[in-house]
Design a protein around this motif. Structure first.
Motif, PDB file in Angstrom:
ATOM      1  N   ASP A 119       0.828  -1.209   0.000  1.00 62.42           N
ATOM      2  CA  ASP A 119       0.000   0.000   0.000  1.00 62.42           C
ATOM      3  C   ASP A 119       0.864   1.262   0.000  1.00 62.42           C
ATOM      4  O   ASP A 119       0.665   2.197   0.777  1.00 62.42           O
ATOM      5  CB  ASP A 119      -0.950   0.012   1.200  1.00 62.42           C
ATOM      6  N   VAL A 120       1.864   1.259  -0.888  1.00 57.63           N
ATOM      7  CA  VAL A 120       2.740   2.423  -1.059  1.00 57.63           C
ATOM      8  C   VAL A 120       2.840   2.751  -2.543  1.00 57.63           C
ATOM      9  O   VAL A 120       2.533   1.921  -3.400  1.00 57.63           O
ATOM     10  CB  VAL A 120       4.159   2.159  -0.489  1.00 57.63           C
ATOM     11  N   SER A 121       3.273   3.953  -2.834  1.00 54.10           N
ATOM     12  CA  SER A 121       3.464   4.353  -4.227  1.00 54.10           C
ATOM     13  C   SER A 121       4.896   4.163  -4.680  1.00 54.10           C
ATOM     14  O   SER A 121       5.191   4.179  -5.876  1.00 54.10           O
ATOM     15  CB  SER A 121       3.060   5.823  -4.417  1.00 54.10           C
ATOM     16  N   CYS A 122       5.803   3.971  -3.707  1.00 52.77           N
ATOM     17  CA  CYS A 122       7.223   3.804  -4.033  1.00 52.77           C
ATOM     18  C   CYS A 122       7.892   2.947  -2.971  1.00 52.77           C
ATOM     19  O   CYS A 122       7.642   3.123  -1.776  1.00 52.77           O
ATOM     20  CB  CYS A 122       7.901   5.179  -4.117  1.00 52.77           C
ATOM     21  N   ILE A 123       8.720   2.006  -3.413  1.00 53.66           N
ATOM     22  CA  ILE A 123       9.474   1.118  -2.516  1.00 53.66           C
ATOM     23  C   ILE A 123      10.861   1.725  -2.291  1.00 53.66           C
ATOM     24  O   ILE A 123      11.545   2.103  -3.245  1.00 53.66           O
ATOM     25  CB  ILE A 123       9.597  -0.292  -3.120  1.00 53.66           C
ATOM     26  N   ASP A 124      11.282   1.817  -1.037  1.00 50.27           N
ATOM     27  CA  ASP A 124      12.572   2.445  -0.729  1.00 50.27           C
ATOM     28  C   ASP A 124      13.745   1.685  -1.345  1.00 50.27           C
ATOM     29  O   ASP A 124      14.602   2.277  -2.002  1.00 50.27           O
ATOM     30  CB  ASP A 124      12.764   2.546   0.788  1.00 50.27           C
ATOM     31  N   LEU A 125      13.795   0.374  -1.109  1.00 53.57           N
ATOM     32  CA  LEU A 125      14.912  -0.443  -1.595  1.00 53.57           C
ATOM     33  C   LEU A 125      14.332  -1.738  -2.148  1.00 53.57           C
ATOM     34  O   LEU A 125      13.679  -2.486  -1.419  1.00 53.57           O
ATOM     35  CB  LEU A 125      15.896  -0.728  -0.456  1.00 53.57           C
ATOM     36  N   TYR A 126      14.571  -1.988  -3.430  1.00 57.34           N
ATOM     37  CA  TYR A 126      13.986  -3.150  -4.101  1.00 57.34           C
ATOM     38  C   TYR A 126      15.106  -4.067  -4.557  1.00 57.34           C
ATOM     39  O   TYR A 126      15.928  -3.699  -5.406  1.00 57.34           O
ATOM     40  CB  TYR A 126      13.149  -2.691  -5.287  1.00 57.34           C
ATOM     41  N   TYR A 127      15.168  -5.264  -3.964  1.00 56.70           N
ATOM     42  CA  TYR A 127      16.226  -6.227  -4.263  1.00 56.70           C
ATOM     43  C   TYR A 127      15.763  -7.263  -5.285  1.00 56.70           C
ATOM     44  O   TYR A 127      14.612  -7.718  -5.240  1.00 56.70           O
ATOM     45  CB  TYR A 127      16.578  -7.034  -3.018  1.00 56.70           C
ATOM     46  N   GLN A 128      16.705  -7.709  -6.104  1.00 49.73           N
ATOM     47  CA  GLN A 128      16.523  -8.987  -6.769  1.00 49.73           C
ATOM     48  C   GLN A 128      16.931 -10.042  -5.742  1.00 49.73           C
ATOM     49  O   GLN A 128      18.097 -10.153  -5.369  1.00 49.73           O
ATOM     50  CB  GLN A 128      17.373  -9.102  -8.033  1.00 49.73           C
ATOM     51  N   HIS A 129      15.952 -10.836  -5.286  1.00 50.83           N
ATOM     52  CA  HIS A 129      16.143 -11.721  -4.140  1.00 50.83           C
ATOM     53  C   HIS A 129      17.169 -12.817  -4.420  1.00 50.83           C
ATOM     54  O   HIS A 129      18.003 -13.141  -3.571  1.00 50.83           O
ATOM     55  CB  HIS A 129      14.793 -12.336  -3.769  1.00 50.83           C
ATOM     56  N   ARG A 130      17.075 -13.402  -5.600  1.00 50.93           N
ATOM     57  CA  ARG A 130      18.082 -14.347  -6.075  1.00 50.93           C
ATOM     58  C   ARG A 130      18.268 -14.104  -7.567  1.00 50.93           C
ATOM     59  O   ARG A 130      17.370 -13.609  -8.247  1.00 50.93           O
ATOM     60  CB  ARG A 130      17.675 -15.803  -5.810  1.00 50.93           C
TER      61      ARG A 130
END
Length: 344
Positions: A119-130
């Protein structure tokens, strides 16, 4: 009131600032036994914020999906603005098997789904998990770069990527953080990956800094695991390896007793002392354990104590792989060259 000692730190060189210790939220939704009751989990998250810990780590695969939904509930009504939220993509369940995906269409769809759940408009830090070992990292990063430009994510991270993959990704768009397993019994990253991150100005996020609970409870941990806890299947927790690994735990206990702290705090303090660019994210579902983990920030180690710990925390001190043999591509992974994708 924030607890003294929970300092703020710059994570990477792109502008992200976080608490110097984060909270790994996976255990609130499994797979370390049954999920925590929602009200208890939310209370823990609020307690963390009140204690000065504002960096929360989740993933779309935790639950799956329920961990992100839990954080959305816990962080509503103005609380979200107080935190730094990291989530991840890359894991899917397909025909009863786990698959890793990093193609552009999947990256975009996964981001949209996480934005909705959180429920946000922007993700602070987005990882490629693997790392998807079938897709050149430049292709995955190209889509992530577009998501940054569109304002859907602020910063990009990688998890369990090889040094060469990190370099190639960073050339497409700056990587803010690399998440990796780093603890007294997992130190292989020190040879090549940590130096690469530091050369490029990339922050280091250490998951499982307590050895998946080993340095909190020692060998007796296994006796108390829930029947569905996936750690029961990890090689290091098999009895033939555990008997050997107990020696390492006993040595950590001896030093912690001299220091007047518990073994978990000593092990966590060792990670903190690796540098100001390192942020460990120990996970727990108990406020008591959380408070103990915060106490690690006050444990000061001398160079001599660091050397003593590292003298017996060597590869030969640990028996068993840190991951199951069936998932070798889950760690330090490479991708094919970009030319292979263009030719496909």
């Amino acid at each position: 009131m924030a607890v003294l000692g929970v300092r703020r730190m710059k994570l990477g060189s792109q502008g992200l600032e976080v608490s110097a210790q984060g909270l790994g939220c996976m255990g609130l939704s499994g797979p370390y036994g049954p999920p925590k009751p929602e009200t208890d989990a939310i209370s823990l998250i609020h307690h963390a914020i009140d204690s000065g810990v504002t960096f929360f780590d989740t993933s779309d695969i935790y639950g799956p999906h329920t961990n992100e939904l839990l954080l959305a509930k816990a962080l509503k009504d103005g609380v979200m603005e107080k935190v730094e939220l990291a989530t991840k993509f890359g894991f899917i369940f397909a025909e009863g098997k786990i698959e890793i995906k990093g193609d552009p269409a999947y990256v975009r769809a996964a981001c949209a789904a996480s934005l909705k759940r959180l429920d946000v408009s922007c993700i602070d830090l987005y990882y490629q998990h693997r790392i998807d070992t079938r897709v050149p990292i430049e292709i995955t990063m190209g889509e992530l770069k577009k998501l940054v430009e569109e304002g859907k994510i602020k910063y990009i991270g990688l998890s369990e990527a090889s040094a060469s993959t990190i370099r190639r990704a960073h050339a497409v768009h700056p990587i803010t953080a690399v998440q990796l397993e780093w603890s007294l019994w997992t130190r292989d990253v020190e040879e090549e990956i940590i130096p690469t991150c530091r050369e490029l100005g990339i922050g280091i996020v250490a998951y499982s800094p307590l050895g998946r609970g080993f340095f909190a409870s020692g060998p007796k941990l296994v006796d108390n695991l829930d029947k569905n806890d996936f750690r029961k299947n990890l090689p290091r927790f098999q009895q033939e390896n555990l008997d050997h690994n107990m020696i390492l735990y006993e040595k950590v206990c001896a030093i912690s007793e001299k220091k007047g702290c518990i073994p978990a705090q000593l092990a966590l303090a060792w990670v903190h002392h690796q540098g100001d660019d390192v942020c460990p994210i120990p996970g727990t579902n108990k406020i008591q354990n959380f408070n103990q983990n915060i106490g690690a920030l006050s444990v000061k180690l001398t160079p001599e104590e660091m050397s003593e710990l590292e003298s017996f925390a060597q590869p030969e001190s640990v028996k068993g792989e840190r991951t199951m043999a069936t998932v070798p591509t889950f760690k330090n992974s490479d991708t094919p060259p970009l030319s292979s994708w263009n030719a496909a």
